[in-house]
Scaffold this motif. Sequence first.
Motif, short mmCIF file in Angstrom:
data_model
loop_
_atom_site.label_atom_id
_atom_site.label_comp_id
_atom_site.label_asym_id
_atom_site.label_seq_id
_atom_site.Cartn_x
_atom_site.Cartn_y
_atom_site.Cartn_z
N VAL A 41 -2.16 3.42 -11.53
CA VAL A 41 -3.40 4.18 -11.36
C VAL A 41 -3.25 5.23 -10.26
O VAL A 41 -3.77 6.34 -10.38
CB VAL A 41 -4.58 3.25 -11.07
CG1 VAL A 41 -4.60 2.71 -9.64
CG2 VAL A 41 -5.91 3.96 -11.38
N MET A 42 -2.49 4.92 -9.21
CA MET A 42 -2.30 5.91 -8.15
C MET A 42 -1.46 7.08 -8.64
O MET A 42 -1.73 8.25 -8.31
CB MET A 42 -1.65 5.25 -6.93
CG MET A 42 -2.58 4.31 -6.18
SD MET A 42 -3.92 5.16 -5.32
CE MET A 42 -3.17 5.40 -3.71
N ALA A 43 -0.42 6.81 -9.44
CA ALA A 43 0.38 7.89 -9.99
C ALA A 43 -0.46 8.75 -10.93
O ALA A 43 -0.35 9.99 -10.93
CB ALA A 43 1.59 7.32 -10.74
N THR A 44 -1.30 8.11 -11.70
CA THR A 44 -2.17 8.85 -12.63
C THR A 44 -3.14 9.74 -11.87
O THR A 44 -3.32 10.92 -12.20
CB THR A 44 -2.95 7.86 -13.52
OG1 THR A 44 -2.02 7.02 -14.21
CG2 THR A 44 -3.81 8.60 -14.53
N LEU A 45 -3.78 9.19 -10.85
CA LEU A 45 -4.74 9.97 -10.06
C LEU A 45 -4.03 11.09 -9.30
O LEU A 45 -4.57 12.18 -9.14
CB LEU A 45 -5.48 9.05 -9.08
CG LEU A 45 -6.40 8.01 -9.73
CD1 LEU A 45 -6.89 7.01 -8.68
CD2 LEU A 45 -7.60 8.68 -10.41
N GLY A 46 -2.80 10.81 -8.82
CA GLY A 46 -2.04 11.85 -8.14
C GLY A 46 -1.76 13.03 -9.04
O GLY A 46 -1.87 14.19 -8.63
N LEU A 88 0.24 -5.14 -8.29
CA LEU A 88 0.90 -4.00 -7.67
C LEU A 88 1.31 -2.97 -8.72
O LEU A 88 1.17 -1.76 -8.51
CB LEU A 88 2.12 -4.46 -6.87
CG LEU A 88 2.92 -3.37 -6.16
CD1 LEU A 88 2.04 -2.58 -5.19
CD2 LEU A 88 4.12 -3.97 -5.42
N ALA A 89 1.79 -3.44 -9.87
CA ALA A 89 2.18 -2.53 -10.95
C ALA A 89 0.97 -1.71 -11.43
O ALA A 89 1.09 -0.51 -11.68
CB ALA A 89 2.78 -3.31 -12.11
N THR A 136 0.83 -1.21 0.00
CA THR A 136 0.00 0.00 0.00
C THR A 136 0.87 1.25 0.00
O THR A 136 0.59 2.21 -0.73
CB THR A 136 -0.92 0.00 1.23
OG1 THR A 136 -1.74 -1.16 1.21
CG2 THR A 136 -1.81 1.25 1.25
N ALA A 137 1.91 1.25 0.81
CA ALA A 137 2.80 2.41 0.90
C ALA A 137 3.44 2.72 -0.45
O ALA A 137 3.57 3.88 -0.84
CB ALA A 137 3.88 2.17 1.95
N ALA A 138 3.83 1.68 -1.19
CA ALA A 138 4.44 1.89 -2.49
C ALA A 138 3.47 2.57 -3.45
O ALA A 138 3.81 3.52 -4.16
CB ALA A 138 4.91 0.56 -3.08
N ALA A 139 2.22 2.09 -3.46
CA ALA A 139 1.22 2.67 -4.35
C ALA A 139 0.88 4.10 -3.95
O ALA A 139 0.77 4.99 -4.81
CB ALA A 139 -0.04 1.80 -4.34
N VAL A 140 0.73 4.33 -2.66
CA VAL A 140 0.40 5.67 -2.18
C VAL A 140 1.54 6.65 -2.43
O VAL A 140 1.32 7.80 -2.79
CB VAL A 140 0.04 5.62 -0.68
CG1 VAL A 140 -0.10 7.02 -0.11
CG2 VAL A 140 -1.25 4.84 -0.46
N PHE A 141 2.76 6.17 -2.25
CA PHE A 141 3.92 7.02 -2.51
C PHE A 141 3.95 7.48 -3.96
O PHE A 141 4.26 8.64 -4.26
CB PHE A 141 5.21 6.27 -2.17
CG PHE A 141 6.46 7.06 -2.42
CD1 PHE A 141 6.82 8.10 -1.57
CD2 PHE A 141 7.26 6.79 -3.52
CE1 PHE A 141 7.97 8.84 -1.80
CE2 PHE A 141 8.41 7.53 -3.76
CZ PHE A 141 8.77 8.56 -2.91
N ALA A 142 3.60 6.57 -4.87
CA ALA A 142 3.58 6.94 -6.29
C ALA A 142 2.58 8.08 -6.54
O ALA A 142 2.89 9.05 -7.23
CB ALA A 142 3.21 5.72 -7.14
N GLY A 143 1.39 7.95 -5.96
CA GLY A 143 0.38 9.00 -6.14
C GLY A 143 0.77 10.31 -5.51
O GLY A 143 0.51 11.38 -6.06
N SER A 144 1.41 10.25 -4.35
CA SER A 144 1.80 11.47 -3.65
C SER A 144 2.96 12.16 -4.34
O SER A 144 2.99 13.39 -4.47
CB SER A 144 2.20 11.14 -2.21
OG SER A 144 1.14 10.51 -1.53
#
Length: 414
Positions: A321-326, A315-316, A263-271
């Motif tokens: 998607v998190m980076a895109t939404l960020g 995970l990829a 989760t942290a990896a995905a959230v970090f990408a979006g942030s």
Amino acid sequence: MAPIQTKNGTKAKDGGFWQAGHRPTLIAAFLYFDLAFMVWVLLGPLAPIIASDLGLTPAQKGLMVAVPTLAGAILRLVNGVLVDRIGPKRTGTIGQVIVIGGLTTAWALGINSYGGTLAVGVVLGFAGASFAVALPLASRWYPPEHQGKAMGIAGMGNSGTVLAALFAPVLAKLFGWNAVFGLAVIPLTAVLVYYQIAAKDSPSQPAPKPVTAYLAVLKERDAWWFMLFYGVTFGGFVGLSASLSIYFTDRFALTPVAAGYCTAAAVFAGSLVRPFGGALADKIGGIRTLTGVYALAGVTLVAISTAPASIVLTLALFLLVMATLGAGNGAVFQLVPQRFRSEIGVMTGLVGFGGGVGGFYLASSLGFAKQLTGSTSTGFLIFAGLAFVALVGLSIVKQRWRSTWGAALDGVRI
């Protein structure tokens, strides 16, 4: 270059982004936002442990992690009004004191029921409402051509969700999940002290308006469009931030700690990408940036709904998607101050409300979909549909925006 307002209220030439505003306030806004977001989503990474201890159903787990999002959405409306009435610094102080007091009480009394977790969720909503404070606190110091970067840096405080995902499961394993609420108070208190020293309200703070005047902005259809657009970008980001620990433990039988790392990896990408989204919107325009965001996010969510068997591929896809939404979060708030600069406080609250409602819907719908169908696929598919609805909506408004209020902006791309 055009003159701008400096921290002492005098006029100065713009010597670049870092000279254009008030750096201590920008840093204070970021730290406040960062720690507030850390505790706002605290129930998400703790959810697998809490659900095991309390025997919660999938629907209850989904609602538990969604309640702070809904409470934060509603309280953002309140904070949006307070920011324009009493100023962002004072509004932020009130919110921080409430969260610190609430978490201290939860730790001292202990939480041992599903109802207790929902009550904590409401308190955490005050942390989520920080969005309507931190962004105007920072943005009012910066001229239009730097709005995307200022909003992006302050908004990168949503990286606090990374801290929750990384450390909450580990601390819960060491000390018990109730103790995590008390431990969170320590960094919150430190940031509150720094905030009192460093943060300053901009001298361009608008004069207070009658409360009824804030309702006038709802007559503007653009306000509703921005609420929809942010409901998809930020709603997707925070909804997934709160739900991914549950998803990884249920889908791949990971431990809460391992699920927290994913989760942290995905959230970090979006942030991480959020300020770049704002900067990209400054360069090519928020409309173009969001067009790419909604198209890519919709396609990626459809792929996620197929429930890939590989954890690496899953995970990829979440990272993408998190980076895109960020990036979309940064782009939306490159546009909002251009259209509603004099109402930025209340508009930040309204748009943040839309984002919070989107996050509540996504997090709760994934839990209900899991309970009713045995899979979260339906929840992801519906949210993908919302991304495509936002894409269509953007195509409807873009010409009008560019030919009306966008045309009146000097040297700013929308």
